[in-house]
Design a protein around this motif. Structure first.
Motif, PDB file in Angstrom:
ATOM      1  N   SER A 173     -57.296 102.831 -47.583  1.00 47.09           N
ATOM      2  CA  SER A 173     -58.315 101.306 -47.778  1.00 47.09           C
ATOM      3  C   SER A 173     -57.581 100.088 -47.660  1.00 47.09           C
ATOM      4  CB  SER A 173     -59.086 101.439 -48.870  1.00 47.09           C
ATOM      5  OG  SER A 173     -58.410 101.494 -50.088  1.00 47.09           O
ATOM      6  N   GLY A 174     -56.143 100.057 -48.025  1.00 49.18           N
ATOM      7  CA  GLY A 174     -55.236  99.122 -48.420  1.00 49.18           C
ATOM      8  C   GLY A 174     -55.006  98.522 -47.064  1.00 49.18           C
ATOM      9  N   THR A 175     -54.715  99.437 -46.145  1.00 47.46           N
ATOM     10  CA  THR A 175     -53.980  99.266 -44.738  1.00 47.46           C
ATOM     11  C   THR A 175     -55.454  98.705 -44.071  1.00 47.46           C
ATOM     12  OG1 THR A 175     -52.579 101.379 -44.889  1.00 47.46           O
ATOM     13  CG2 THR A 175     -52.925 100.225 -42.750  1.00 47.46           C
ATOM     14  N   LYS A 176     -56.401  99.136 -44.349  1.00 49.79           N
ATOM     15  CA  LYS A 176     -57.794  98.834 -43.340  1.00 49.79           C
ATOM     16  C   LYS A 176     -57.763  97.305 -43.839  1.00 49.79           C
ATOM     17  CE  LYS A 176     -59.822 103.053 -42.585  1.00 49.79           C
ATOM     18  NZ  LYS A 176     -60.917 104.161 -42.976  1.00 49.79           N
ATOM     19  N   CYS A 177     -57.726  96.856 -45.283  1.00 48.16           N
ATOM     20  CA  CYS A 177     -58.012  95.529 -45.735  1.00 48.16           C
ATOM     21  C   CYS A 177     -56.720  94.767 -45.149  1.00 48.16           C
ATOM     22  CB  CYS A 177     -57.943  95.480 -47.163  1.00 48.16           C
ATOM     23  SG  CYS A 177     -59.264  96.134 -48.181  1.00 48.16           S
ATOM     24  N   LEU A 178     -55.688  95.257 -45.017  1.00 48.03           N
ATOM     25  CA  LEU A 178     -54.485  94.536 -44.232  1.00 48.03           C
ATOM     26  C   LEU A 178     -54.787  94.053 -42.850  1.00 48.03           C
ATOM     27  CD1 LEU A 178     -51.958  93.328 -45.056  1.00 48.03           C
ATOM     28  CD2 LEU A 178     -50.702  95.256 -44.491  1.00 48.03           C
ATOM     29  N   MET A 179     -55.440  95.063 -42.142  1.00 47.18           N
ATOM     30  CA  MET A 179     -55.817  94.835 -40.886  1.00 47.18           C
ATOM     31  C   MET A 179     -56.970  93.563 -40.730  1.00 47.18           C
ATOM     32  SD  MET A 179     -57.171  97.165 -37.742  1.00 47.18           S
ATOM     33  CE  MET A 179     -58.687  98.026 -38.521  1.00 47.18           C
ATOM     34  N   LEU A 180     -58.190  93.726 -41.741  1.00 47.16           N
ATOM     35  CA  LEU A 180     -59.121  92.721 -41.969  1.00 47.16           C
ATOM     36  C   LEU A 180     -58.303  91.178 -42.184  1.00 47.16           C
ATOM     37  CD1 LEU A 180     -61.818  91.718 -42.069  1.00 47.16           C
ATOM     38  CD2 LEU A 180     -61.844  92.301 -44.709  1.00 47.16           C
ATOM     39  N   PHE A 181     -57.203  91.160 -42.983  1.00 44.99           N
ATOM     40  CA  PHE A 181     -56.324  89.932 -43.293  1.00 44.99           C
ATOM     41  C   PHE A 181     -55.775  89.375 -42.055  1.00 44.99           C
ATOM     42  CE2 PHE A 181     -52.426  87.784 -44.872  1.00 44.99           C
ATOM     43  CZ  PHE A 181     -53.277  86.665 -45.308  1.00 44.99           C
ATOM     44  N   TYR A 182     -55.113  90.369 -41.420  1.00 39.76           N
ATOM     45  CA  TYR A 182     -54.296  90.112 -40.091  1.00 39.76           C
ATOM     46  C   TYR A 182     -55.547  89.425 -38.921  1.00 39.76           C
ATOM     47  CZ  TYR A 182     -52.003  90.392 -35.542  1.00 39.76           C
ATOM     48  OH  TYR A 182     -51.511  90.261 -34.138  1.00 39.76           O
ATOM     49  N   TYR A 183     -56.622  89.950 -38.956  1.00 40.53           N
ATOM     50  CA  TYR A 183     -57.736  89.616 -38.243  1.00 40.53           C
ATOM     51  C   TYR A 183     -57.965  88.074 -38.485  1.00 40.53           C
ATOM     52  CZ  TYR A 183     -62.481  88.996 -36.060  1.00 40.53           C
ATOM     53  OH  TYR A 183     -63.536  88.376 -35.333  1.00 40.53           O
ATOM     54  N   TRP A 184     -58.103  87.764 -39.791  1.00 45.35           N
ATOM     55  CA  TRP A 184     -58.408  86.500 -40.245  1.00 45.35           C
ATOM     56  C   TRP A 184     -57.252  85.668 -40.301  1.00 45.35           C
ATOM     57  CZ3 TRP A 184     -60.214  88.007 -45.870  1.00 45.35           C
ATOM     58  CH2 TRP A 184     -61.352  88.577 -45.927  1.00 45.35           C
ATOM     59  N   LEU A 185     -56.069  86.022 -40.099  1.00 47.31           N
ATOM     60  CA  LEU A 185     -54.849  85.146 -40.013  1.00 47.31           C
ATOM     61  C   LEU A 185     -55.149  84.568 -38.445  1.00 47.31           C
ATOM     62  CD1 LEU A 185     -51.898  86.883 -41.343  1.00 47.31           C
ATOM     63  CD2 LEU A 185     -52.562  84.687 -42.014  1.00 47.31           C
ATOM     64  N   LYS A 186     -55.413  85.326 -37.602  1.00 48.56           N
ATOM     65  CA  LYS A 186     -55.545  84.890 -36.068  1.00 48.56           C
ATOM     66  C   LYS A 186     -56.608  84.022 -35.937  1.00 48.56           C
ATOM     67  CE  LYS A 186     -52.229  87.012 -34.771  1.00 48.56           C
ATOM     68  NZ  LYS A 186     -51.109  86.256 -34.176  1.00 48.56           N
ATOM     69  N   HIS A 187     -57.399  83.558 -37.087  1.00 47.05           N
ATOM     70  CA  HIS A 187     -58.470  82.599 -36.905  1.00 47.05           C
ATOM     71  C   HIS A 187     -58.175  81.383 -37.868  1.00 47.05           C
ATOM     72  CE1 HIS A 187     -60.281  86.225 -35.281  1.00 47.05           C
ATOM     73  NE2 HIS A 187     -60.978  85.373 -34.399  1.00 47.05           N
TER      74      HIS A 187
END
Length: 164
Positions: free
Chosen positions: A58-72
């Motif tokens: 779940s932490g890695t999935k949340c980190l993927m979400l954060f990466y996605y946000w970073l791109k915006h």
């Protein structure tokens, strides 16, 4: 998120991001599972490829979400993340906080119950706020002491220095 990262050809960059932020040394790739289907992330292992979303924490999935946000983040002026570190280990939460602080054009509020992140190494004492009894106050207003760079803010917090 996965479709965005694959579609923008950011798989290699995302892999580097996971290594830098969380120390995850994963070999990622994209594959097409079936005819007419979208590509999916896979984690390459010596024996076989594993579907990333099926084996990720779940932490890695949340980190993927954060990466996605970073791109915006170029389009963001105000960011609010409640309990942003709920699925993160201490070091990863600290890295996320530092990453957000790199964006000078963003005013950010991140909430947490994790006292280990209260450090002069991350933010100034007046940037840490305490919400209590419906009031928000900076740590610097909650003590008679002059807060200096050498102070251990976490220790002060745990010892009740900022209690109202």
């Amino acid at each position: 998120m996965e479709k965005f990262i694959i579609g923008k050809d950011l798989v290699s960059e995302f892999q580097v991001f996971l290594k830098e932020m969380a120390g995850l040394d994963l070999q990622l790739d994209k594959v097409r599972i079936g005819f007419g289907m979208d590509d999916v992330f896979v984690q390459k292992t010596p024996k076989k490829n594993l579907v990333f979303n099926a084996v990720s924490s779940s932490g890695t999935k949340c980190l993927m979400l954060f990466y996605y946000w970073l791109k915006h983040f170029d389009d963001v002026e105000f960011l609010y993340m409640d309990e942003f570190d709920a699925y993160y280990h201490y070091e990863l939460a600290t890295n996320v906080l530092k990453k957000v602080a790199e964006f000078d054009h963003i005013q950010a509020i991140l909430t947490s119950h994790n006292t280990t992140m209260v450090s002069n190494d991350i933010l100034r004492p007046d940037c840490y706020l305490q919400l209590s009894d419906g009031k928000v106050r900076p740590f610097s207003d909650l003590t008679d002491r002059e807060l200096r760079e050498g102070h251990n803010l976490e220790k002060m917090l745990r010892n009740g220095e900022f209690d109202v």
